[in-house]
Write a protein that holds these residues in place. Structure first.
Motif, mmCIF file in Angstrom:
data_model
loop_
_atom_site.group_PDB
_atom_site.id
_atom_site.type_symbol
_atom_site.label_atom_id
_atom_site.label_comp_id
_atom_site.label_asym_id
_atom_site.label_seq_id
_atom_site.Cartn_x
_atom_site.Cartn_y
_atom_site.Cartn_z
ATOM 1 N N ILE A 12 63.567 44.475 38.269
ATOM 2 C CA ILE A 12 62.904 43.814 39.399
ATOM 3 C C ILE A 12 61.464 44.288 39.517
ATOM 4 C CG2 ILE A 12 62.886 43.658 41.919
ATOM 5 C CD1 ILE A 12 65.957 43.628 41.777
ATOM 6 N N LEU A 13 61.243 45.589 39.371
ATOM 7 C CA LEU A 13 59.883 46.122 39.479
ATOM 8 C C LEU A 13 58.989 45.649 38.338
ATOM 9 C CD1 LEU A 13 60.627 49.766 40.649
ATOM 10 C CD2 LEU A 13 59.765 47.854 42.005
ATOM 11 N N ILE A 14 59.496 45.651 37.124
ATOM 12 C CA ILE A 14 58.683 45.248 35.964
ATOM 13 C C ILE A 14 58.349 43.762 36.030
ATOM 14 C CG2 ILE A 14 58.725 44.920 33.462
ATOM 15 C CD1 ILE A 14 60.293 47.592 33.315
ATOM 16 N N TYR A 29 67.176 32.334 46.926
ATOM 17 C CA TYR A 29 67.750 31.195 46.216
ATOM 18 C C TYR A 29 68.305 31.581 44.858
ATOM 19 C CZ TYR A 29 65.997 28.117 49.824
ATOM 20 O OH TYR A 29 65.769 27.511 51.022
ATOM 21 N N SER A 30 67.744 32.581 44.216
ATOM 22 C CA SER A 30 68.275 32.990 42.917
ATOM 23 C C SER A 30 69.629 33.674 43.071
ATOM 24 C CB SER A 30 67.296 33.909 42.192
ATOM 25 O OG SER A 30 67.151 35.129 42.887
ATOM 26 N N THR A 31 69.831 34.418 44.154
ATOM 27 C CA THR A 31 71.138 35.045 44.350
ATOM 28 C C THR A 31 72.181 34.026 44.749
ATOM 29 O OG1 THR A 31 70.554 35.621 46.611
ATOM 30 C CG2 THR A 31 70.216 37.305 44.947
ATOM 31 N N SER A 32 71.795 32.996 45.498
ATOM 32 C CA SER A 32 72.778 31.991 45.895
ATOM 33 C C SER A 32 73.261 31.175 44.692
ATOM 34 C CB SER A 32 72.213 31.063 46.964
ATOM 35 O OG SER A 32 71.202 30.242 46.422
ATOM 36 N N ASP A 33 72.456 31.074 43.647
ATOM 37 C CA ASP A 33 72.887 30.374 42.439
ATOM 38 C C ASP A 33 74.015 31.122 41.737
ATOM 39 O OD1 ASP A 33 71.014 28.437 42.900
ATOM 40 O OD2 ASP A 33 69.541 29.276 41.502
ATOM 41 N N PHE A 34 74.017 32.428 41.831
ATOM 42 C CA PHE A 34 75.012 33.226 41.125
ATOM 43 C C PHE A 34 76.257 33.525 41.943
ATOM 44 C CE2 PHE A 34 71.103 34.261 38.805
ATOM 45 C CZ PHE A 34 71.521 33.914 37.543
ATOM 46 N N PRO A 36 54.011 38.364 40.330
ATOM 47 C CA PRO A 36 54.206 38.722 41.740
ATOM 48 C C PRO A 36 54.885 37.643 42.585
ATOM 49 C CG PRO A 36 51.978 39.247 41.040
ATOM 50 C CD PRO A 36 52.619 38.460 39.928
ATOM 51 N N SER A 37 54.811 36.401 42.174
ATOM 52 C CA SER A 37 55.468 35.354 42.963
ATOM 53 C C SER A 37 56.992 35.449 42.879
ATOM 54 C CB SER A 37 55.007 33.976 42.514
ATOM 55 O OG SER A 37 55.421 33.714 41.202
ATOM 56 N N MET A 38 57.507 36.210 41.908
ATOM 57 C CA MET A 38 58.947 36.401 41.796
ATOM 58 C C MET A 38 59.499 37.196 42.974
ATOM 59 S SD MET A 38 61.149 38.398 38.932
ATOM 60 C CE MET A 38 61.719 39.791 39.865
ATOM 61 N N LEU A 39 58.679 38.031 43.576
ATOM 62 C CA LEU A 39 59.144 38.893 44.658
ATOM 63 C C LEU A 39 59.084 38.233 46.027
ATOM 64 C CD1 LEU A 39 57.632 42.297 43.550
ATOM 65 C CD2 LEU A 39 59.954 41.461 43.244
ATOM 66 N N SER A 40 58.780 36.941 46.081
ATOM 67 C CA SER A 40 58.786 36.267 47.379
ATOM 68 C C SER A 40 60.228 36.127 47.871
ATOM 69 C CB SER A 40 58.120 34.898 47.287
ATOM 70 O OG SER A 40 58.931 34.005 46.573
#
Length: 53
Positions: free
Chosen positions: A21-23, A39-44, A29-33
């Motif tokens: 997550i840090l790398i 939404y990425s966790t709800s997909d899984f 940086p837009s990945m950390l919004s």
């Protein structure tokens, strides 16, 4: 004895996830919004439920 090895394996996995997550957050940086993370966790969730059953 087995529980100690399992705990170290879990710790290594948690550290690897945090490092990823840090790398990737430093690269993009837009990945950390909050929207992307939620939404990425709800997909899984569906995959996790099916895998659990």
């Amino acid at each position: 004895m087995k529980m100690g090895r399992f705990a170290s394996w879990e710790g290594a996995l948690a550290a690897l996830i945090v490092m990823e997550i840090l790398i990737f957050g430093a690269i993009n940086p837009s990945m950390l919004s909050m929207n992307v993370l939620l939404y990425s966790t709800s997909d899984f969730i569906y995959i996790g439920i099916v895998a659990y059953l």
